[in-house]
Design a protein around this motif. Structure first.
Motif, mmCIF file in Angstrom:
data_model
loop_
_atom_site.group_PDB
_atom_site.id
_atom_site.type_symbol
_atom_site.label_atom_id
_atom_site.label_comp_id
_atom_site.label_asym_id
_atom_site.label_seq_id
_atom_site.Cartn_x
_atom_site.Cartn_y
_atom_site.Cartn_z
ATOM 1 N N ASN A 360 0.822 -1.214 0.000
ATOM 2 C CA ASN A 360 0.000 0.000 0.000
ATOM 3 C C ASN A 360 0.857 1.264 0.000
ATOM 4 N N VAL A 361 1.888 1.263 -0.798
ATOM 5 C CA VAL A 361 2.770 2.427 -0.898
ATOM 6 C C VAL A 361 2.681 3.014 -2.315
ATOM 7 N N ALA A 363 3.256 5.833 0.740
ATOM 8 C CA ALA A 363 2.443 6.136 1.904
ATOM 9 C C ALA A 363 2.451 7.637 2.190
ATOM 10 N N SER A 364 1.340 8.113 2.735
ATOM 11 C CA SER A 364 1.291 9.493 3.226
ATOM 12 C C SER A 364 1.640 9.546 4.702
ATOM 13 N N ASP A 377 -2.103 5.244 2.199
ATOM 14 C CA ASP A 377 -1.460 5.672 0.958
ATOM 15 C C ASP A 377 -1.671 7.171 0.712
ATOM 16 N N ALA A 383 -8.253 7.495 0.942
ATOM 17 C CA ALA A 383 -7.027 6.699 0.923
ATOM 18 C C ALA A 383 -7.294 5.229 1.170
ATOM 19 N N HIS A 384 -6.427 4.395 0.608
ATOM 20 C CA HIS A 384 -6.413 2.979 0.964
ATOM 21 C C HIS A 384 -5.697 2.821 2.292
ATOM 22 N N GLU A 430 -3.440 -3.351 -10.446
ATOM 23 C CA GLU A 430 -3.539 -3.454 -8.995
ATOM 24 C C GLU A 430 -4.530 -4.563 -8.618
ATOM 25 N N ARG A 436 -10.682 1.045 0.894
ATOM 26 C CA ARG A 436 -10.499 2.480 0.684
ATOM 27 C C ARG A 436 -11.535 3.267 1.469
ATOM 28 N N SER A 753 8.906 4.908 3.524
ATOM 29 C CA SER A 753 8.174 4.702 2.270
ATOM 30 C C SER A 753 8.761 5.616 1.204
ATOM 31 N N LYS A 757 7.397 3.188 -4.765
ATOM 32 C CA LYS A 757 6.603 2.121 -4.155
ATOM 33 C C LYS A 757 7.449 1.110 -3.395
#
Length: 794
Positions: A360-361, A363-364, A377, A383-384, A430, A436, A753, A757
């Motif tokens: 899941n990158v 990343a935030s 993410d 976001a996921h 994906e 999400r 991260s 990715k």
């Protein structure tokens, strides 16, 4: 109090105190158990809370432990006659450089101040042996190490001590030659003067303002004709801030840690009274000891008042907490929790997590706990969310010092055609997509600034078009709660280290403080998200129907409680914020109004730091405010009172800072860099338009001695927060711009991260082996080792 405020009541007699105590018990406050704990005998509380053991294991600092002991023994900031007492630590006030590796630089903590000078000690011992009185017991020292006069001597430059000092001297200041003016001279006095055996006050270790005449008061003139102003510091201190930093560093040094228990024995322990006190040359005038005078038995009010004044004048010995020798602190080498990535950064190794498409990158933001890793993410707020499982310090049998298990992907894609209308089409490649969060984003808001993960692993997001903040579950990305308070979208948010407080900044120029409750706070499990409210103009009144009142009562049981305070003062969009409950401080910044400091308890504006640009602000647990200016490539640090500490320019540096993480102990920062800026750099003319007197009021950081440092991009910089020096760098490869970093609570594992990715862990493998060895000695069965080969095949 629950909000950390405190009050001190001084009753006329013991009966009045008992009546007040009964009244408190009768009201049955919700935290009644805490009251019962606080009314036990001091030595019982010390044993029950295991403070001594925690200190010996380095779980709390020397400063914290001394404050705890002072509090238990009856010392309080609210009582100038029984103020917290701290030891003289350093004996070298002449050298140009303070060498904390040299034992001679330290005071002998096994002896009271009066015994530090052998020649003077002989005179004290002679006084003790020759003193004969039918009523007054023998004593070494006619003065005390802590009294009201001692406190005012050190703190008279600050209120309320300035006023109290005038009152003590009968309406005027003492003669300038007798006041605190030179630290070296004061040390000479306590070592040589027969009537001076005073110790220190805690402010000497954290408050540089005690050394400066911050209020520009006329304290008088010395006999040599000089004006008494600020305190003259030793040559090894550049300024008051630098002195306090080095003084605190000396207090927390291994040398002091090894010997501090001796001083505790003298002040709080078994050497305080009796034969052991005589042997230790530690006997003071009898009225300074608790229980030697029963004030309640003195019937004459005049005589009683005279005795009370005499006790206050001489000073008071703390309540005795121990009658046996205090335990010694462990050696630093034997304490695993202090072996963080900041102690030996050159020993760190990087471990790339397998199958990055399942991580899941980019990343935030991320959270690293002892059993899981939460990754959000970069598509915040829609976001996921990934919840990975891992076991740090558990070798996998393949050379990696941890076990990592990828989180479960969503059973079916939650994005759907409806979400793709707003977020764009999803990549067909994906196949492993995480759940999400449903969210409609406001435009042009930096994603990493509007998301945080709580200690409960729940996610809090801002940046929603409906101006709300939302609490999202980590396992299904479901919205648990939604709270509104701003009139425009949330542009930044930050959680306190304990996740109890949240601050949000908005385009409406306000900052809001919220209270966050843990998952067990409410009985109703996961209440549904309320339906979208009808848009309300700022001037329209709140609904007052009975149903709305019941809804209001219901919201008080929610996880997000507030707004607690609406903090004002910014002239434009708030772009960064931070909150520190232990410091009682909220810090926020905007391009148009610099950095503002608000009180967490009252919501009032405390201070404005006039800096032209502050694209990111962070708050250290040690009270250091870190400010990053993107266009000037400048790091700046300030005290909680807005005093500049240091500046550092990253040059040459063509990239930007994507994330900043502060260490748990508050002494270091990690700075992630990337090739492009994530911040909007505003023209400085906007600041001038709103602040016509900017040139006269702004803190001109450029006038400080700033250091220039070269930083590679992309990389992770280890920064010392006091000097802002980069003391280590983890360099990454081309295209590996850093999007988020996260430290575990122990600061032994760093998760990174990258924009390509990638997700990697930096840790010291040797430390993991030490942890495993310790766990095996404690009887750990090593299940992780047995499962390692199986999990690796999975």
């Amino acid at each position: 109090m629950v909000d950390r405020s405190n009050f001190f009541f001084d009753f006329g007699d013991m009966e009045a105190r008992k009546n007040a105590y009964r009244a408190i018990i009768h009201t049955k406050p919700p935290n009644l158990n805490d009251i019962f704990l606080a009314t036990q005998r001091a030595e019982q509380i010390l044993k029950r809370t295991q403070l001594m053991e925690r200190w010996a294991n380095w779980e709390i600092s020397n400063f914290e432990y001394l404050m705890e002991l002072n509090t238990l023994s009856g010392r309080s900031y609210n009582d100038i006659t029984q103020y917290p007492v701290f030891p003289w630590i350093i004996a070298d006030y002449q050298s140009k450089v303070l060498n904390l590796d040299d034992p001679s630089a330290f005071r002998d903590l096994s002896k009271p101040v009066g015994a530090l000078n052998p020649e003077r000690l002989k005179k004290f011992q002679e006084r003790y042996s020759t003193f004969e009185d039918p009523i007054i017991p023998k004593f070494h020292y006619g003065s005390h190490y802590s009294s009201a006069g001692t406190v005012l001597y050190y703190l008279f430059r600050m209120e309320p001590f300035t006023t109290l000092s005038i009152q003590l001297q009968g309406g005027k200041f003492d003669h300038a030659d007798r006041m605190f003016s030179d630290l070296s001279g004061t040390w000479d006095s306590v070592v040589e003067d027969m009537s001076d055996v005073k110790e220190l006050v805690p402010e000497m270790f954290y408050l540089p303002e005690v050394f400066t005449n911050i209020n520009s008061i006329d304290f008088g003139t010395t006999q040599l004709g000089g004006k008494l102003d600020s305190v003259e510091l030793p040559p090894w201190a550049e300024n008051p801030v630098d002195f306090v930093h080095k003084h605190r560093k000396a207090l927390e040094s291994e040398h002091v840690s090894t010997h501090l228990h001796h001083w505790i024995d003298l002040i709080f322990g078994y050497k305080q009274r009796g034969k052991d006190a005589v042997m230790a040359n530690n006997v003071f005038f009898y009225i300074t000891y608790e229980g030697t005078v029963d004030i309640d038995k003195i019937a004459d009010p005049v005589q009683r008042r005279a005795m009370q004044d005499q006790i206050a004048y001489f000073g008071q010995t703390p309540s005795q907490l121990l009658t046996v020798p205090h335990m010694k602190r462990k050696s630093l080498r034997d304490v695993l929790q202090l072996q963080t990535i900041f102690r030996n950064p050159s020993e760190l190794k990087s471990y790339v997590l397998p199958n990055p498409e399942r991580c899941n990158v980019p990343a935030s933001t991320m959270l690293v706990s002892n059993d899981s890793i939460v990754v959000v993410d970069i598509n915040v707020p829609a976001a996921h969310v990934a919840l990975h499982q891992w076991q740090p310090n558990t070798p996998d049998g393949q050379g990696t010092p941890f076990l990592f298990h990828h989180g479960r992907n969503a059973a079916s894609s939650t994005s759907g055609a409806f979400m793709r209308m707003f977020k764009g089409s999803t990549s067909s490649g994906e196949d492993y997509e995480f759940p999400r969060a449903i969210g409609f984003a406001a435009s042009a808001i930096r994603s990493s600034a509007i998301v945080a993960v709580t200690c409960d692993k729940d996610i809090i997001t801002g940046g929603h078009a409906d101006c709300s903040v939302k609490l999202i579950s980590p396992d299904g990305a479901r919205t648990i709660e939604s709270a509104s308070g701003h009139l425009a979208p949330v542009t930044c948010l930050a959680l306190s280290p304990d996740s109890n407080y949240l601050v949000t900044g908005s385009r409406d120029t306000t900052v809001i403080l919220w209270r966050i409750h843990q998952a067990g706070f409410i009985h109703k499990k996961n209440p549904p998200e309320p339906p979208p409210a009808t848009p309300r103009t700022p001037r329209s009144p709140l609904p007052t129907s009975p149903s709305s009142m019941s809804n209001l009562l219901e919201t008080r049981k929610c996880r997000i409680e507030g707004p607690m305070h609406v903090l004002r003062g910014h002239l434009g969009e708030v772009i960064s914020c931070a909150v520190g409950p232990d410091l009682g401080l909220v810090v926020s910044s905007s391009n148009m109004s610099g950095v503002l400091l608000h009180s967490l308890r009252t919501g009032r504006l405390i201070k404005k730091i006039h800096v032209a640009e502050a694209h990111a602000v962070s708050l250290s647990s040690q009270g250091i405010i870190l400010v990053w200016s993107e266009s000037k490539k400048r790091l700046s640090s300030f005290t909680v009172n807005g005093v500049p500490i240091a500046t550092s320019v990253l040059s040459p540096f063509s990239g930007g800072v994507s994330c900043i993480e502060i260490s748990m102990d508050g002494h270091f920062a990690l700075i992630g860099t990337c090739s492009s800026s994530n911040y909007k750099c505003e023209d400085n003319t906007e600041v001038a338009d709103h602040e016509p007197n900017k040139s006269s009021r702004k803190v001109d950081i450029s006038e400080q001695t700033e250091i220039r440092q070269s930083v590679n991009v992309p990389s992770i910089c280890f920064v010392d927060l006091h000097k802002l020096k980069v003391f280590h760098t983890l360099e990454l490869g081309k295209g590996q711009d850093i999007t988020a970093i996260a430290l575990n609570k122990e600061n032994t594992n760093l998760l990174v991260s990258t924009a390509d990715k990638g997700l990697m862990v930096f840790t010291d493998p040797a430390l993991s082996l030490k942890v495993v060895d310790q766990m095996l000695r404690l009887g750990w069965e090593g299940d992780g080792l047995l499962q390692s080969s199986e999990s690796h095949r999975c």
